[in-house]
Design a protein around this motif. Structure first.
Motif, short mmCIF file in Angstrom:
data_model
loop_
_atom_site.label_atom_id
_atom_site.label_comp_id
_atom_site.label_asym_id
_atom_site.label_seq_id
_atom_site.Cartn_x
_atom_site.Cartn_y
_atom_site.Cartn_z
N ARG A 159 -26.00 17.26 72.22
CA ARG A 159 -26.22 18.58 72.81
C ARG A 159 -26.48 18.46 74.31
NH1 ARG A 159 -29.69 19.19 68.67
NH2 ARG A 159 -31.45 19.91 69.94
N VAL A 160 -27.17 17.43 74.74
CA VAL A 160 -27.37 17.20 76.18
C VAL A 160 -26.01 16.95 76.84
CG1 VAL A 160 -28.34 15.63 77.90
CG2 VAL A 160 -29.75 16.41 75.98
N ALA A 161 -25.14 16.21 76.17
CA ALA A 161 -23.80 15.97 76.72
C ALA A 161 -23.04 17.29 76.85
CB ALA A 161 -23.04 15.00 75.84
N LEU A 162 -23.22 18.19 75.89
CA LEU A 162 -22.58 19.50 75.99
C LEU A 162 -23.15 20.29 77.16
CD1 LEU A 162 -20.54 21.45 74.82
CD2 LEU A 162 -22.25 22.16 73.14
N ALA A 163 -24.47 20.17 77.40
CA ALA A 163 -25.07 20.81 78.57
C ALA A 163 -24.48 20.25 79.86
CB ALA A 163 -26.58 20.62 78.55
N GLN A 164 -24.21 18.94 79.89
CA GLN A 164 -23.58 18.34 81.07
C GLN A 164 -22.20 18.94 81.31
OE1 GLN A 164 -24.41 14.27 79.43
NE2 GLN A 164 -24.85 13.79 81.57
N LEU A 208 -29.31 23.55 79.56
CA LEU A 208 -30.08 22.94 78.48
C LEU A 208 -30.60 23.99 77.50
CD1 LEU A 208 -32.05 20.22 80.48
CD2 LEU A 208 -30.34 19.81 78.69
N ARG A 209 -31.04 25.13 78.02
CA ARG A 209 -31.51 26.20 77.13
C ARG A 209 -30.38 26.70 76.23
NH1 ARG A 209 -34.99 27.56 81.52
NH2 ARG A 209 -33.31 28.70 82.57
N ARG A 210 -29.18 26.77 76.76
CA ARG A 210 -28.05 27.29 75.98
C ARG A 210 -27.71 26.39 74.80
NH1 ARG A 210 -23.56 28.53 80.40
NH2 ARG A 210 -22.43 29.47 78.64
N ALA A 269 -12.49 27.47 61.46
CA ALA A 269 -12.04 28.84 61.19
C ALA A 269 -12.91 29.87 61.88
CB ALA A 269 -12.03 29.09 59.68
N HIS A 270 -14.17 29.55 62.11
CA HIS A 270 -15.10 30.48 62.77
C HIS A 270 -15.04 30.38 64.29
CE1 HIS A 270 -17.37 32.24 59.41
NE2 HIS A 270 -17.13 31.11 58.79
N VAL A 271 -14.42 29.33 64.83
CA VAL A 271 -14.49 29.07 66.27
C VAL A 271 -13.13 29.18 66.95
CG1 VAL A 271 -15.14 27.37 68.02
CG2 VAL A 271 -16.46 27.53 65.91
N ALA A 272 -12.12 28.59 66.36
CA ALA A 272 -10.84 28.40 67.04
C ALA A 272 -10.01 29.68 67.07
CB ALA A 272 -10.04 27.29 66.37
N THR A 273 -9.20 29.79 68.11
CA THR A 273 -8.14 30.80 68.15
C THR A 273 -6.80 30.17 67.76
OG1 THR A 273 -7.66 30.38 70.50
CG2 THR A 273 -9.30 32.09 69.97
N HIS A 274 -6.66 28.86 68.01
CA HIS A 274 -5.42 28.13 67.72
C HIS A 274 -5.77 26.76 67.14
CE1 HIS A 274 -4.19 31.09 70.74
NE2 HIS A 274 -2.94 30.94 70.32
N VAL A 275 -4.79 26.16 66.49
CA VAL A 275 -4.95 24.83 65.91
C VAL A 275 -3.77 23.96 66.33
CG1 VAL A 275 -4.88 23.49 63.75
CG2 VAL A 275 -6.33 25.52 63.93
N LEU A 276 -4.08 22.74 66.73
CA LEU A 276 -3.08 21.69 66.90
C LEU A 276 -3.37 20.64 65.84
CD1 LEU A 276 -0.84 20.14 68.43
CD2 LEU A 276 -2.65 19.18 69.89
N GLN A 282 -24.93 23.51 64.47
CA GLN A 282 -23.49 23.76 64.36
C GLN A 282 -23.19 25.23 64.62
OE1 GLN A 282 -21.65 22.25 60.78
NE2 GLN A 282 -22.92 20.42 60.80
N GLY A 283 -24.03 26.12 64.07
CA GLY A 283 -23.85 27.54 64.32
C GLY A 283 -24.08 27.90 65.77
N LEU A 284 -25.08 27.27 66.39
CA LEU A 284 -25.36 27.53 67.81
C LEU A 284 -24.15 27.14 68.66
CD1 LEU A 284 -28.56 26.72 69.79
CD2 LEU A 284 -26.39 25.86 70.61
N VAL A 285 -23.57 25.97 68.41
CA VAL A 285 -22.41 25.52 69.20
C VAL A 285 -21.23 26.44 68.97
CG1 VAL A 285 -20.79 23.63 69.60
CG2 VAL A 285 -23.22 23.13 69.28
N ALA A 286 -21.04 26.91 67.74
CA ALA A 286 -19.95 27.84 67.46
C ALA A 286 -20.09 29.11 68.29
CB ALA A 286 -19.92 28.18 65.97
N ARG A 287 -21.30 29.67 68.31
CA ARG A 287 -21.53 30.90 69.10
C ARG A 287 -21.35 30.63 70.58
NH1 ARG A 287 -25.63 30.99 65.28
NH2 ARG A 287 -27.20 30.29 66.78
N LEU A 288 -21.79 29.46 71.04
CA LEU A 288 -21.65 29.11 72.45
C LEU A 288 -20.18 29.06 72.86
CD1 LEU A 288 -22.83 28.04 75.15
CD2 LEU A 288 -22.70 25.75 74.15
#
Length: 246
Positions: free
Chosen positions: A140-145, A117-119, A194-201, A168-174
């Motif tokens: 965000r709670v769902a992401l914590a799950q 949850l903190r993350r 562009a800031h998050v992905a290594t690949h695109v489908l 949005q920036g927090l999730v990108a860094r996470l």
């Protein structure tokens, strides 16, 4: 699992909704440290594809998780291999947020659940009921799950839906900070991708698809194929170029 084994491998996967073919003969592999963004127009099949990869679609799919056929994995084994984030979590009961996160764990660990949850900047919500949360808070709670499930593969349907720019920036860094996991996520904002992905489908209308490193996929011609509009590049010196639909 052999470290060189792909966390996820699809071999000539067709994705349909009823008689409508959304995606034809998809072949892809996802390995540790890779972050695959799934792009496409509304209705292209992004959510349906993620559900199929998670083993939540109708009928068998030619998909391997950690080298094992999806159809051969029990529900418990699936829960150990992959975690799935829906685009809009739906709750029927007003349980506490912390309880909701511990339900995603293989064995209850309140301290680890609080860390998840903190993350995602949701520790202050731990004792609120999930039915009292805003849409962004609930996502965000769902992401914590998902984090609490501690699986090697994450399948995330719009992980920044309903999020303000700071989150949005927090999730990108996470997501960038998970080098031991493979991630497949659906998104709409190509500049965030562009800031998050290594690949695109990319899901092209008519069942076609494009796949490759993010720098190759986020170009004018592939984007035009995906979205049916022209794009303007805005060069930047301190990060990925910006792309604007025109």
């Amino acid at each position: 699992m052999n470290p060189s084994t792909a966390l996820l491998a699809a071999d000539r996967l067709d994705v349909r909704i009823g008689p409508r073919l959304l995606l034809r003969q998809l072949c892809m592999q996802v390995r540790r440290g890779e972050r695959w963004a799934v792009l496409g127009r509304n209705g292209a099949g992004k959510s349906t594809l993620l559900r199929q990869l998670a083993g939540l679609g109708e009928g068998p799919a030619p998909v391997l998780l950690g080298g094992t056929a999806l159809s051969a994995l029990s529900p418990r084994a699936l829960a150990q291999q992959r975690a799935f984030l829906p685009s809009q979590p739906r709750d029927r009961f007003g349980i506490a947020v912390l309880h909701a996160v511990t339900l995603a764990q293989h064995s209850v660990d309140d301290a680890a659940a609080m860390d998840c949850l903190r993350r995602v900047d949701a520790a202050h919500l731990a004792h609120r009921h999930v039915l009292q949360l805003s849409a962004g808070e609930r996502q965000r709670v769902a992401l914590a799950q998902v984090l609490a499930q501690r699986t090697p593969l994450l399948l995330l349907d719009e992980p920044v839906s309903f999020q303000d720019p700071a989150h949005q920036g927090l999730v990108a860094r996470l997501l960038r900070g998970l080098p031991q996991q493979g991630i497949v996520f659906a998104a709409h904002d190509v500049n965030w991708v562009a800031h998050v992905a290594t690949h695109v489908l990319g899901l092209v209308p008519g069942g076609q698809w494009i796949a490759g490193p993010v720098g190759q996929a986020l170009q004018a011609h592939p984007l035009q194929r995906l979205y049916g509009c022209d794009w303007q590049r805005v060069p930047r010196q301190d990060g990925p170029d910006l792309w604007l639909p025109v």
